[in-house]
Design a protein around this motif. Sequence first.
Motif, mmCIF file in Angstrom:
data_model
loop_
_atom_site.group_PDB
_atom_site.id
_atom_site.type_symbol
_atom_site.label_atom_id
_atom_site.label_comp_id
_atom_site.label_asym_id
_atom_site.label_seq_id
_atom_site.Cartn_x
_atom_site.Cartn_y
_atom_site.Cartn_z
ATOM 1 N N ALA A 1 -61.288 4.945 -24.057
ATOM 2 C CA ALA A 1 -61.647 3.866 -24.707
ATOM 3 C C ALA A 1 -60.764 4.039 -26.111
ATOM 4 O O ALA A 1 -60.293 2.791 -26.667
ATOM 5 C CB ALA A 1 -63.061 4.088 -25.382
ATOM 6 N N VAL A 2 -60.408 5.158 -26.611
ATOM 7 C CA VAL A 2 -59.397 5.399 -27.879
ATOM 8 C C VAL A 2 -57.927 4.670 -27.255
ATOM 9 O O VAL A 2 -57.393 4.180 -28.128
ATOM 10 C CB VAL A 2 -59.400 6.675 -28.322
ATOM 11 C CG1 VAL A 2 -58.152 6.944 -29.428
ATOM 12 C CG2 VAL A 2 -60.659 7.005 -29.026
ATOM 13 N N HIS A 3 -57.465 5.152 -26.426
ATOM 14 C CA HIS A 3 -56.293 4.800 -25.847
ATOM 15 C C HIS A 3 -56.112 3.166 -25.541
ATOM 16 O O HIS A 3 -55.217 2.711 -25.995
ATOM 17 C CB HIS A 3 -55.897 5.737 -24.678
ATOM 18 C CG HIS A 3 -54.520 5.007 -24.023
ATOM 19 N ND1 HIS A 3 -53.380 5.689 -24.448
ATOM 20 C CD2 HIS A 3 -54.056 4.303 -22.973
ATOM 21 C CE1 HIS A 3 -52.282 5.108 -24.010
ATOM 22 N NE2 HIS A 3 -52.577 4.284 -22.918
ATOM 23 N N SER A 4 -57.422 2.734 -24.858
ATOM 24 C CA SER A 4 -57.256 1.371 -24.717
ATOM 25 C C SER A 4 -57.655 0.540 -25.717
ATOM 26 O O SER A 4 -56.698 -0.583 -25.903
ATOM 27 C CB SER A 4 -58.494 1.158 -23.416
ATOM 28 O OG SER A 4 -58.483 -0.307 -23.416
ATOM 29 N N GLY A 5 -58.258 0.894 -26.658
ATOM 30 C CA GLY A 5 -58.679 0.245 -27.966
ATOM 31 C C GLY A 5 -57.666 0.028 -29.124
ATOM 32 O O GLY A 5 -57.665 -0.731 -29.984
ATOM 33 N N PHE A 6 -56.892 1.351 -29.218
ATOM 34 C CA PHE A 6 -56.226 1.527 -30.368
ATOM 35 C C PHE A 6 -54.880 1.874 -30.190
ATOM 36 O O PHE A 6 -53.825 1.514 -30.936
ATOM 37 C CB PHE A 6 -56.756 2.845 -31.043
ATOM 38 C CG PHE A 6 -57.959 2.524 -31.823
ATOM 39 C CD1 PHE A 6 -58.369 1.718 -32.903
ATOM 40 C CD2 PHE A 6 -59.098 3.031 -31.238
ATOM 41 C CE1 PHE A 6 -59.718 1.446 -33.413
ATOM 42 C CE2 PHE A 6 -60.522 2.874 -31.776
ATOM 43 C CZ PHE A 6 -60.527 1.946 -32.833
ATOM 44 N N THR A 7 -54.553 2.230 -28.694
ATOM 45 C CA THR A 7 -52.871 2.257 -28.469
ATOM 46 C C THR A 7 -52.565 0.878 -27.758
ATOM 47 O O THR A 7 -51.488 0.512 -28.232
ATOM 48 C CB THR A 7 -52.653 3.663 -27.607
ATOM 49 O OG1 THR A 7 -53.175 4.663 -28.451
ATOM 50 C CG2 THR A 7 -51.225 3.616 -27.448
ATOM 51 N N ALA A 8 -53.045 0.907 -26.743
ATOM 52 C CA ALA A 8 -52.912 -0.515 -26.068
ATOM 53 C C ALA A 8 -53.338 -1.827 -26.534
ATOM 54 O O ALA A 8 -52.922 -2.810 -26.450
ATOM 55 C CB ALA A 8 -53.300 -0.316 -24.575
ATOM 56 N N GLY A 9 -54.487 -1.507 -27.255
ATOM 57 C CA GLY A 9 -55.289 -2.848 -27.765
ATOM 58 C C GLY A 9 -54.995 -2.523 -29.358
ATOM 59 O O GLY A 9 -54.073 -2.064 -30.011
ATOM 60 N N ALA A 10 -55.692 -3.598 -30.159
ATOM 61 C CA ALA A 10 -55.671 -3.510 -31.301
ATOM 62 C C ALA A 10 -56.904 -3.548 -32.201
ATOM 63 O O ALA A 10 -57.734 -4.290 -31.678
ATOM 64 C CB ALA A 10 -54.899 -4.888 -31.931
ATOM 65 N N LEU A 11 -57.391 -2.716 -32.956
ATOM 66 C CA LEU A 11 -58.625 -2.777 -33.821
ATOM 67 C C LEU A 11 -59.754 -2.529 -33.058
ATOM 68 O O LEU A 11 -60.683 -3.177 -32.957
ATOM 69 C CB LEU A 11 -58.801 -4.031 -34.654
ATOM 70 C CG LEU A 11 -57.684 -4.698 -35.504
ATOM 71 C CD1 LEU A 11 -58.012 -6.095 -36.060
ATOM 72 C CD2 LEU A 11 -57.608 -3.768 -36.737
ATOM 73 N N GLY A 12 -59.685 -1.618 -31.903
ATOM 74 C CA GLY A 12 -60.611 -1.119 -31.005
ATOM 75 C C GLY A 12 -60.989 -2.084 -30.121
ATOM 76 O O GLY A 12 -62.166 -1.827 -29.626
ATOM 77 N N GLU A 13 -60.181 -3.055 -29.674
ATOM 78 C CA GLU A 13 -60.651 -4.244 -28.883
ATOM 79 C C GLU A 13 -60.177 -3.507 -27.407
ATOM 80 O O GLU A 13 -59.113 -3.048 -27.250
ATOM 81 C CB GLU A 13 -60.090 -5.308 -28.979
ATOM 82 C CG GLU A 13 -60.399 -6.233 -28.060
ATOM 83 C CD GLU A 13 -59.541 -7.686 -28.249
ATOM 84 O OE1 GLU A 13 -59.279 -8.457 -27.186
ATOM 85 O OE2 GLU A 13 -59.547 -8.136 -29.488
ATOM 86 N N LEU A 14 -61.275 -3.072 -26.612
ATOM 87 C CA LEU A 14 -60.701 -2.564 -25.373
ATOM 88 C C LEU A 14 -59.863 -3.653 -24.505
ATOM 89 O O LEU A 14 -60.230 -4.673 -24.337
ATOM 90 C CB LEU A 14 -61.918 -2.153 -24.500
ATOM 91 C CG LEU A 14 -62.870 -1.235 -25.162
ATOM 92 C CD1 LEU A 14 -63.794 -0.762 -24.303
ATOM 93 C CD2 LEU A 14 -61.983 0.164 -25.344
ATOM 94 N N ARG A 15 -58.911 -3.114 -23.795
ATOM 95 C CA ARG A 15 -58.019 -3.865 -22.942
ATOM 96 C C ARG A 15 -58.073 -3.248 -21.517
ATOM 97 O O ARG A 15 -58.382 -2.121 -21.382
ATOM 98 C CB ARG A 15 -56.620 -3.781 -23.272
ATOM 99 C CG ARG A 15 -56.466 -4.313 -24.769
ATOM 100 C CD ARG A 15 -55.597 -5.777 -24.651
ATOM 101 N NE ARG A 15 -55.593 -6.293 -25.904
ATOM 102 C CZ ARG A 15 -54.442 -6.463 -26.509
ATOM 103 N NH1 ARG A 15 -53.328 -6.354 -26.208
ATOM 104 N NH2 ARG A 15 -54.436 -7.067 -27.907
ATOM 105 N N PHE A 16 -58.393 -4.268 -20.476
ATOM 106 C CA PHE A 16 -58.343 -3.953 -19.239
ATOM 107 C C PHE A 16 -57.120 -4.540 -18.496
ATOM 108 O O PHE A 16 -57.038 -5.594 -17.989
ATOM 109 C CB PHE A 16 -59.630 -4.555 -18.460
ATOM 110 C CG PHE A 16 -61.046 -3.848 -19.145
ATOM 111 C CD1 PHE A 16 -61.160 -2.522 -18.840
ATOM 112 C CD2 PHE A 16 -61.491 -4.552 -19.997
ATOM 113 C CE1 PHE A 16 -62.478 -2.196 -19.236
ATOM 114 C CE2 PHE A 16 -62.562 -3.981 -20.467
ATOM 115 C CZ PHE A 16 -63.301 -2.662 -20.166
ATOM 116 N N THR A 17 -55.849 -3.599 -18.586
ATOM 117 C CA THR A 17 -54.630 -4.017 -17.953
ATOM 118 C C THR A 17 -54.128 -2.920 -16.952
ATOM 119 O O THR A 17 -54.787 -1.924 -17.020
ATOM 120 C CB THR A 17 -53.772 -4.077 -19.182
ATOM 121 O OG1 THR A 17 -53.517 -2.759 -20.058
ATOM 122 C CG2 THR A 17 -54.063 -5.123 -20.260
#
Length: 160
Positions: free
Chosen positions: A64-80
């Motif tokens: 969740a941290v990797h998806s939301g703050f590294t791959a995503g922005a502002l904690g928005e989860l990304r499913f890529t």
Amino acid sequence: MRKTECFGFPFGCASVVVAASVAGLLGSARHHVFSLLALGFVVLVTGVVTRLTATAGTALIAWAVHSGFTAGALGELRFTAETGVAAIVFAAATGIGALAGAVRRSVPNAESESPRPLEEATRTRLSGPDTPAHTPPVGECDGDHRSREGSSWSARTQVA
């Protein structure tokens, strides 16, 4: 003596925050592999020193941290595809860490059972009307001696 495995999930969560912060300082916003390696290492170490449930929870938080703050922005989860690879890395780290932890716990300890043998020899139990006739309730973690409903055992009756 407290079992260190009982603090696995909080240990893992705190470690994820520290590792993600350090990876962020090293440039994980541009190079996402820094975050993936740092968080994967945290999940692996958590698996070695704690139980599987704590490790799986830590892997979920790491994803969740990797998806939301590294791959995503502002904690928005990304499913890529990138977060899918991260999920596979964290799942593999969970499995390898849990297996290594199980092996570590199954190997007999070379030290004596008590690092302070005289301490056990001098420990006594009080006898009297307030002393329970039964053994204390066994929870998942030693050191948790909270009184349960209907139980006469409490920390007050334990002699250290």
